[in-house]
Design a protein around this motif. Structure first.
Motif, PDB file in Angstrom:
ATOM      1  N   ASN A  79       0.992  -1.186  -0.090  1.00  0.00           N
ATOM      2  CA  ASN A  79       0.071  -0.016  -0.014  1.00  0.00           C
ATOM      3  C   ASN A  79       0.974   1.280  -0.027  1.00  0.00           C
ATOM      4  OD1 ASN A  79       0.797   0.511   2.636  1.00  0.00           O
ATOM      5  ND2 ASN A  79      -1.353   0.073   3.445  1.00  0.00           N
ATOM      6  N   ARG A  81       1.775   3.259   2.270  1.00  0.00           N
ATOM      7  CA  ARG A  81       2.715   3.398   3.548  1.00  0.00           C
ATOM      8  C   ARG A  81       3.810   2.324   3.313  1.00  0.00           C
ATOM      9  NH1 ARG A  81       1.366   4.999   8.511  1.00  0.00           N
ATOM     10  NH2 ARG A  81       0.961   2.844   9.428  1.00  0.00           N
ATOM     11  N   HIS A  83       3.368  -1.213   3.346  1.00  0.00           N
ATOM     12  CA  HIS A  83       2.960  -2.403   4.013  1.00  0.00           C
ATOM     13  C   HIS A  83       2.483  -3.424   2.977  1.00  0.00           C
ATOM     14  CE1 HIS A  83       3.063  -0.268   8.071  1.00  0.00           C
ATOM     15  NE2 HIS A  83       2.068   0.435   7.601  1.00  0.00           N
ATOM     16  N   TYR A 102       0.274 -10.168   7.519  1.00  0.00           N
ATOM     17  CA  TYR A 102       0.786  -8.798   7.366  1.00  0.00           C
ATOM     18  C   TYR A 102       2.332  -8.597   7.550  1.00  0.00           C
ATOM     19  CZ  TYR A 102      -4.081  -7.812   7.756  1.00  0.00           C
ATOM     20  OH  TYR A 102      -5.514  -7.713   7.694  1.00  0.00           O
ATOM     21  N   ARG A 104       4.878  -5.256   7.973  1.00  0.00           N
ATOM     22  CA  ARG A 104       4.914  -4.003   8.186  1.00  0.00           C
ATOM     23  C   ARG A 104       6.005  -3.347   7.062  1.00  0.00           C
ATOM     24  NH1 ARG A 104       4.793  -5.396  14.012  1.00  0.00           N
ATOM     25  NH2 ARG A 104       2.589  -4.770  14.754  1.00  0.00           N
ATOM     26  N   LEU A 110       1.083  -1.171  11.521  1.00  0.00           N
ATOM     27  CA  LEU A 110      -0.273  -1.251  10.723  1.00  0.00           C
ATOM     28  C   LEU A 110      -1.257  -0.642  11.399  1.00  0.00           C
ATOM     29  CD1 LEU A 110       0.915  -4.580   9.611  1.00  0.00           C
ATOM     30  CD2 LEU A 110      -0.332  -3.166   7.882  1.00  0.00           C
ATOM     31  N   ASP A 114      -4.938   0.460   7.082  1.00  0.00           N
ATOM     32  CA  ASP A 114      -3.814  -0.381   6.404  1.00  0.00           C
ATOM     33  C   ASP A 114      -4.407  -1.903   6.163  1.00  0.00           C
ATOM     34  OD1 ASP A 114      -1.916   1.704   5.997  1.00  0.00           O
ATOM     35  OD2 ASP A 114      -1.378   1.347   8.393  1.00  0.00           O
ATOM     36  N   LYS A 115      -4.805  -2.289   7.201  1.00  0.00           N
ATOM     37  CA  LYS A 115      -5.204  -3.885   7.047  1.00  0.00           C
ATOM     38  C   LYS A 115      -6.305  -3.942   6.199  1.00  0.00           C
ATOM     39  CE  LYS A 115      -3.463  -5.270  11.744  1.00  0.00           C
ATOM     40  NZ  LYS A 115      -4.087  -5.472  13.012  1.00  0.00           N
ATOM     41  N   GLU A 117      -7.202  -2.092   3.528  1.00  0.00           N
ATOM     42  CA  GLU A 117      -6.747  -1.673   2.336  1.00  0.00           C
ATOM     43  C   GLU A 117      -5.841  -2.930   1.757  1.00  0.00           C
ATOM     44  OE1 GLU A 117      -4.783   2.190   0.213  1.00  0.00           O
ATOM     45  OE2 GLU A 117      -3.561   1.318   2.066  1.00  0.00           O
TER      46      GLU A 117
END
Length: 136
Positions: A79, A81, A83, A102, A104, A110, A114-115, A117
């Motif tokens: 994404n 950021r 992640h 996930y 980081r 996160l 974020d999760k 997305e």
């Protein structure tokens, strides 16, 4: 991933649950690596075995089929950021077993956004659902 259940199917399939009793088991999902299990009938057999295990904890748990993607398609997800996801071959549950969780990025922890997305991006890398009913 689009199917008759609609675009929110990824929220049901990719839950990445928290395991409070064992945090090392949190925020990851199990996948079947088709490098080792190619035949759809074998994927469904494994899914039905898992259904039996899950129904011991939750009577309504059901295996509904499988969706397809590639390891390469998942590894490149990021994404804004930074992640993404990690993938680990985890053969202790069978040669076919792969874990996704996930990963980081450089932006730190996160956040829930974020999760969400990342789950949406992950769903876009999978096929439609190949339905199956275990008949249990």
């Amino acid at each position: 991933m689009q199917d008759s259940a609609g675009s929110l199917l990824y929220k049901v399939i990719f839950q990445f649950p928290t395991n409070k009793s064992d945090p090392s088991e949190s925020n990851k999902e199990s996948l079947i690596w088709t490098r080792y299990v190619v035949a759809p009938a074998e994927v469904n057999r494994l899914g039905c075995q898992q259904e039996l295990v899950r129904r011991q904890r939750k009577a309504t748990a059901r295996y509904s089929g499988y969706i397809l993607s590639t390891v390469g398609a998942i590894r490149v997800i990021r994404n804004a950021r930074g992640h993404g996801f990690y993938l680990i071959h985890a053969p202790e549950e069978g040669r076919h077993h792969l874990e996704v969780g996930y990963k980081r990025g450089p932006e730190g922890d996160l956040k829930p956004i974020d999760k969400d997305e990342l789950k949406m991006f992950l769903a876009q890398k999978f096929s439609t659902l190949f339905s199956h009913n275990c008949g249990v």
